[in-house]
Every structure is written in structure tokens, then in C-alpha cells.
Scaffold this motif. Structure first.
Motif, PDB file in Angstrom:
ATOM      1  N   ASN A  20      -5.769  -0.003   1.625  1.00 27.16           N
ATOM      2  CA  ASN A  20      -4.087   0.239   1.475  1.00 27.16           C
ATOM      3  C   ASN A  20      -3.309  -0.408   0.061  1.00 27.16           C
ATOM      4  N   PHE A  53       1.700   6.501   6.127  1.00 33.76           N
ATOM      5  CA  PHE A  53       0.886   6.317   6.028  1.00 33.76           C
ATOM      6  C   PHE A  53       0.380   8.157   5.255  1.00 33.76           C
TER       7      PHE A  53
ATOM      8  N   SER B   6       7.411  -6.400   3.591  1.00 36.80           N
ATOM      9  CA  SER B   6       6.686  -4.703   3.218  1.00 36.80           C
ATOM     10  C   SER B   6       4.427  -5.040   3.157  1.00 36.80           C
ATOM     11  N   ARG B   9       4.179  -4.075   6.401  1.00 36.33           N
ATOM     12  CA  ARG B   9       4.676  -2.327   6.855  1.00 36.33           C
ATOM     13  C   ARG B   9       3.121  -2.201   6.027  1.00 36.33           C
ATOM     14  N   ALA B  10       2.511  -2.166   4.870  1.00 39.12           N
ATOM     15  CA  ALA B  10       1.249  -1.939   4.561  1.00 39.12           C
ATOM     16  C   ALA B  10      -0.243  -2.267   5.239  1.00 39.12           C
ATOM     17  N   ILE B  11      -0.050  -2.259   6.078  1.00 40.07           N
ATOM     18  CA  ILE B  11      -0.993  -2.946   7.585  1.00 40.07           C
ATOM     19  C   ILE B  11      -1.197  -1.876   8.283  1.00 40.07           C
ATOM     20  N   GLU B  12      -1.829  -1.116   8.738  1.00 39.45           N
ATOM     21  CA  GLU B  12      -1.739  -0.066   9.366  1.00 39.45           C
ATOM     22  C   GLU B  12      -1.804  -0.458  10.450  1.00 39.45           C
ATOM     23  N   ALA B  15       1.712   0.083  11.826  1.00 40.54           N
ATOM     24  CA  ALA B  15       2.642   1.645  11.517  1.00 40.54           C
ATOM     25  C   ALA B  15       3.355   1.922  13.274  1.00 40.54           C
ATOM     26  N   ALA B  76      -6.375  -4.559   1.035  1.00 39.94           N
ATOM     27  CA  ALA B  76      -5.203  -5.442   1.214  1.00 39.94           C
ATOM     28  C   ALA B  76      -5.330  -4.078   2.565  1.00 39.94           C
ATOM     29  N   GLY B  77      -4.705  -4.660   3.606  1.00 38.22           N
ATOM     30  CA  GLY B  77      -4.057  -3.405   4.576  1.00 38.22           C
ATOM     31  C   GLY B  77      -4.836  -3.225   5.868  1.00 38.22           C
ATOM     32  N   GLN B  78      -6.000  -3.478   5.494  1.00 39.54           N
ATOM     33  CA  GLN B  78      -7.779  -3.209   6.171  1.00 39.54           C
ATOM     34  C   GLN B  78      -7.349  -4.410   7.829  1.00 39.54           C
TER      35      GLN B  78
END
Lengths: 75, 150
Positions: A20, A53, B6, B9-12, B15, B76-78
Motif C-alpha cells: 500500500n 483505496f 496517517s 489510514r494506509a492499512i486496508e 478502511a 506497508a499497509g498489508q
């Protein structure tokens, strides 16, 4: 916008990656996946964006392999 | 809370969560820093935490050996470990850190389930996000198989 990007590496054993990121991947740019560097050759939308997203599919090639094949073509 | 909004927020998986919901759920988990080569999960082990990558990269591998099959690199974010969160089964793969360092946020299964019971809307959103992530991964696997067959 957060870009959920699936990086698929063509030609080789690399398994690809999923990351991401806050910037959109662009053709020609380099990306570091593990200990190797790759160049982006194709970007496509895998799914329509949802909320903050976007879901992208990126094809890339090892930088060294590309450089070698370019040199081969030039000689 | 120690983690920037922030980054969250990048972590799905997060969401759709409000700022208050994010602040509340962060108190349920913990952050750990791993170094290159550190093993985060071993295949077959009976642990049930779910992990969220705040920064750095990890590799999903079949075994912790030289000739192991590498399945994918996650950045990142996964998230990973969701399967054991859902079914409490043994780990299906090993995970190791492949970047100089990786910041990883993790939840204990029981802690997260308890939190969801008292915050049902958060539970709904996060389970929806987990399902969407698994669907995304399935689509990618199908796409890779198509590319390999082409």
C-alpha cells in the motif's frame, strides 16, 4: 488516496509483492522489492476504487535484466 | 497512541474506521520492530495473532530453509495471519523480515474478538475489509496463473 498495488515480476523467479502506498506507480519508475530493484513496465486498474483505496496491478522487470537485454540489442 | 493516524489510514484492514474507532482499536494491539532476517511466524505453529505492516517488507515463504519457495513480499499497509484469526488453525507459511527493519502492529485473536463483541460496527468493517483483501489476493493469484500460462 492509498494505492494498493500488486507487483508482478515477469521473467524470473521473483514472487512479486503487495504494497500500500500513497503515490501512484508510474511506468519507467523503479521499485525496491526485498533486496532487488525492478522497473515498472505496465500499470492497470484491477478493481474500481473504493473509499480512499485504489486497487492496481503492476507488471515490472528486474532492472539488471532489462539493462543487459538493452545492451545486447545495442551490440 | 504512538502510531500516526496517517500510517493507520494506509492499512486496508482499517478502511472506513473513524478516528475515534482507530484510536480505540490501537489500544488493543502492540507494535514490534523486526530486523532483517528475523522470523515473525513459522509454518505449522499454533499462534493466532494477526499482523499489520506499518513499514518495511516481509517475505512469505514455504519453509525457513535455503531452498524454500517464496510466495510473495508484503509491504506497508498489508496484513498477514488473518487465516488463523478466522479459523485458529496452524500457520500455513513462514514469514521473515527482508528489509533493514519492519514495524509491525499485531492483535491477539482473543483480544480482537472481545473488542469486536463490544464494538460491533468496527467488527463488521474490519471483517468486510479482511474478506475484500482475501478476494484481492485471489484475483492476483488467478491473474498470475493466467500470465504464466500465456
Amino acid at each position: 488516496m492509498i494505492y494498493k498495488v500488486s507487483y508482478v515480476v515477469t521473467g524470473g523467479e521473483h514472487p512479486g509483492a503487495m504494497i500500500n502506498q500513497e503515490f501512484a506507480p508510474e511506468i519507467g519508475k523503479e521499485v525496491q522489492l526485498g533486496d532487488k530493484t525492478f522497473r515498472i513496465v505496465e500499470v492497470s486498474e484491477l478493481l474500481p476504487p473504493m473509499g480512499d483505496f485504489a486497487f492496481l496491478h503492476v507488471t515490472c522487470r528486474p532492472v539488471q535484466e532489462q539493462t543487459a537485454s538493452q545492451e545486447e540489442a545495442e551490440t | 497512541m504512538g502510531i500516526s493516524l496517517s500510517a493507520l489510514r494506509a492499512i486496508e484492514l482499517f478502511a472506513g474506521l473513524t478516528e475515534d474507532e482507530l484510536k480505540a482499536i490501537v489500544d488493543v494491539g502492540k507494535t514490534t520492530t523486526y530486523r532483517q532476517g528475523d522470523v515473525i511466524l513459522r509454518k505449522g505453529e499454533q499462534s493466532t495473532e494477526v499482523y499489520l505492516l506499518l513499514g518495511g517488507q516481509v517475505e512469505v515463504v514455504s519453509e525457513l530453509s535455503e531452498d524454500a519457495t517464496s510466495y510473495i513480499i508484503l509491504g506497508a499497509g498489508q496484513s498477514f495471519g488473518e487465516m488463523a484469526l478466522l479459523d485458529a488453525g496452524p500457520r500455513s507459511a513462514a514469514i521473515r523480515c527482508v528489509s533493514p527493519k519492519a514495524e509491525i502492529f499485531s492483535f491477539g485473536r482473543d483480544d480482537l474478538l472481545t473488542f469486536w463483541e463490544s464494538h460491533c460496527e468496527v467488527g463488521y468493517k474490519m471483517l468486510f475489509n479482511i474478506a475484500r483483501d482475501l478476494g484481492f489476493k485471489l484475483r492476483i493469484r488467478n491473474l498470475k496463473q493466467e500470465m504464466e500460462g500465456a
